[in-house]
Motif scaffolding. Structure first.
Motif: not given
Length: 178
Positions: A17-20, A22-25, A27-42
């Motif tokens: 479900a997450l892959s699907v 992310l695929a709909r987003l 490139s710019r939105e995918r990068n923002a989601v990835t950065i947000a996930a890293w910030v939350i993880g850190l």
């Protein structure tokens, strides 16, 4: 022939479900989601692993000093216990020596205590004896004369500077048992 259909695990479904999503987003939105996930993880790593360890390191000197003080106190108590244990194995002092030790200690009460010895018991009568002086007297007769209190009837009058009443002691030097 029928084949058994296996349903995907909940984690696999979530990943799909997450892959699907992310695929709909874009490139710019995918990068923002990835950065947000890293910030939350850190942030979670900091909150769960690093911050408690740093807090422990900051508190270590204070805790170490407190534990050193407790260790010193326990060592002093152990030394006192050893001294008392060795004293109990020694021959008890004679009656004359016990009487001299009790009279010497009683002289330190500055006239606020009167001693009388009858048989196996010594009785101290107190009149407004300061608490510190009484504590010191009890320690002296316990250590030097090896006498222990068996009865006490002491009280403190309101407004008076010390204790009044009687303390009865006995010990092997007087012929009694502690």
């Amino acid at each position: 022939m029928a084949t058994a259909s296996s349903s995907p695990s909940p984690i696999a479904r979530l990943t799909l479900a997450l892959s699907v999503a992310l695929a709909r987003l874009s490139s710019r939105e995918r990068n923002a989601v990835t950065i947000a996930a890293w910030v939350i993880g850190l942030g979670l790593v900091w909150w769960v692993a690093i911050a408690p360890a740093l807090d422990t390191l900051r508190q270590a000197p204070t805790r170490h000093a407190r534990l050193d003080a407790q260790l010193g106190q326990m060592q002093r108590m152990a030394a006192t216990a050893d001294a008392l244990r060795s004293q109990n194995t020694a021959q008890p002092p004679g009656r004359d020596e016990v009487l001299r030790a009790v009279e010497t200690a009683t002289n330190g009460l500055s006239g606020t205590g009167q001693l009388s010895v009858l048989g196996e018991r010594a009785t101290l009568t107190l009149r407004n004896t300061p608490p510190e002086a009484l504590a010191q007297w009890l320690a002296q007769v316990r250590i030097n004369a090896r006498l222990l209190p068996v009865d006490s009837q002491i009280h403190r009058e309101p407004g008076s500077p010390g204790w009044s009443g009687t303390v009865v002691l006995t010990g092997p030097g007087l012929g009694g048992t502690p």
